[in-house]
Design a protein around this motif. Structure first.
Motif, PDB file in Angstrom:
ATOM      1  N   CYS A  40       1.832   8.800   0.361  1.00  0.00           N
ATOM      2  CA  CYS A  40       1.716   7.506   1.023  1.00  0.00           C
ATOM      3  C   CYS A  40       1.760   7.718   2.527  1.00  0.00           C
ATOM      4  CB  CYS A  40       2.851   6.586   0.583  1.00  0.00           C
ATOM      5  SG  CYS A  40       2.742   4.929   1.277  1.00  0.00           S
ATOM      6  N   ALA A  43       2.187   2.414   4.489  1.00  0.00           N
ATOM      7  CA  ALA A  43       3.469   1.824   4.083  1.00  0.00           C
ATOM      8  C   ALA A  43       3.919   0.781   5.102  1.00  0.00           C
ATOM      9  CB  ALA A  43       4.530   2.909   3.919  1.00  0.00           C
ATOM     10  N   LEU A  86       1.788  -2.391   4.696  1.00  0.00           N
ATOM     11  CA  LEU A  86       2.178  -3.123   3.495  1.00  0.00           C
ATOM     12  C   LEU A  86       3.524  -3.825   3.693  1.00  0.00           C
ATOM     13  CD1 LEU A  86       1.033  -0.553   0.788  1.00  0.00           C
ATOM     14  CD2 LEU A  86       0.074  -2.828   1.157  1.00  0.00           C
ATOM     15  N   ARG A  87       4.481  -3.139   4.329  1.00  0.00           N
ATOM     16  CA  ARG A  87       5.788  -3.762   4.607  1.00  0.00           C
ATOM     17  C   ARG A  87       5.616  -4.999   5.487  1.00  0.00           C
ATOM     18  NH1 ARG A  87       9.738  -0.270   2.891  1.00  0.00           N
ATOM     19  NH2 ARG A  87       9.163   1.921   2.955  1.00  0.00           N
ATOM     20  N   TYR A  95       0.231   2.602  -3.800  1.00  0.00           N
ATOM     21  CA  TYR A  95       0.791   1.635  -4.744  1.00  0.00           C
ATOM     22  C   TYR A  95       2.146   2.098  -5.275  1.00  0.00           C
ATOM     23  CZ  TYR A  95       1.347  -1.391  -8.793  1.00  0.00           C
ATOM     24  OH  TYR A  95       1.848  -2.287  -9.711  1.00  0.00           O
ATOM     25  N   PHE A 153       4.749   1.480  -2.758  1.00  0.00           N
ATOM     26  CA  PHE A 153       4.827   0.032  -2.597  1.00  0.00           C
ATOM     27  C   PHE A 153       5.734  -0.586  -3.665  1.00  0.00           C
ATOM     28  CE2 PHE A 153       3.160  -4.056  -4.088  1.00  0.00           C
ATOM     29  CZ  PHE A 153       3.361  -4.840  -2.953  1.00  0.00           C
ATOM     30  N   ILE A 183       8.828  -1.425  -1.603  1.00  0.00           N
ATOM     31  CA  ILE A 183       8.449  -2.601  -0.817  1.00  0.00           C
ATOM     32  C   ILE A 183       8.498  -3.882  -1.647  1.00  0.00           C
ATOM     33  CG2 ILE A 183       6.627  -3.658   0.588  1.00  0.00           C
ATOM     34  CD1 ILE A 183       5.748  -0.705   1.245  1.00  0.00           C
ATOM     35  N   ALA A 238      -4.140  -0.358  -0.420  1.00  0.00           N
ATOM     36  CA  ALA A 238      -3.778  -0.853   0.919  1.00  0.00           C
ATOM     37  C   ALA A 238      -4.935  -1.615   1.554  1.00  0.00           C
ATOM     38  CB  ALA A 238      -3.326   0.294   1.819  1.00  0.00           C
TER      39      ALA A 238
END
Length: 195
Positions: A6, A11, A14-15, A48, A51, A55, A179
């Motif tokens: 990742c 990351a 996505l966060r 993913y 995630f 997350i 993503a």
């Protein structure tokens, strides 16, 4: 697209996207992710995998329209009596395939009805994890096994189309992978519009 590690930038993006959504489900944790992988004989593709572990394990509202499903769940409209989902079996496609009409089905005429149905069933159930639905039988799949591992596909009653590709007759632009798919949704852009 790197499906093995990742990227910190993915990351972080996505966060940031999911931090602004109060209806995000808390992350599943690494123990749950590893247990799911062992049960299905796979390793989830990155980002993913990170995630879900760190997350969020879903979102009650988009992406897609009816929310991002938690790990191992199917949409309420998936129906009963479907074939078993086999995540470790390779996803059978590498390019868009329309069930009927269009250039993508050329060469399919030689399949018997039984072979055709078996191939469609494999597209729905082999080598993919369900991310969610846009309703009316439109399902988003994250490919877990095979050459398309890490790509997101839209599979519905008309066929199967990979997100982030631009075949001549079917356009679903964007950055391939989970993503990129989330980023396109977060920007409020249509799945099929150019740009």
């Amino acid at each position: 697209m790197n499906t093995e590690t990742c990227a910190p930038s993915e990351a972080a993006a996505l966060r940031e996207i999911f931090a602004s959504h109060p209806d995000a489900v808390p992350p599943a944790g690494w123990e749950a992710v590893r247990s799911f992988e062992a049960e299905h004989g796979i390793e989830l593709p990155e980002p993913y995998r990170t995630f879900v572990a760190e997350i969020s394990d879903g979102l009650r509202a988009g992406p897609p329209d009816y929310g991002l499903l938690p790990l191992a769940k199917t949409p309420s409209d998936w129906g009963e009596g479907r074939a078993e989902r086999l995540l470790a079996q390779p996803f059978p496609l590498t390019e868009a395939w329309l069930w009927e009409g269009g250039e993508e089905d050329e060469g399919e005429e030689g399949l018997s009805d039984e072979e055709f149905e078996a191939r469609v069933e494999a597209v729905y159930n082999h080598g993919s994890l369900l991310l969610g639905t846009d309703g009316c039988g439109m399902y988003w799949h994250l490919i877990t096994t095979g050459p398309q591992r890490g790509h997101v596909w839209l599979i519905d009653e008309f066929g199967a189309i990979p997100f982030g590709t631009r075949p001549a007759t079917l356009r679903m632009p964007g950055t391939p992978g989970f993503a990129g798919w989330v980023a396109r949704w977060a920007e409020g852009r249509s799945w099929f519009a150019a740009g």
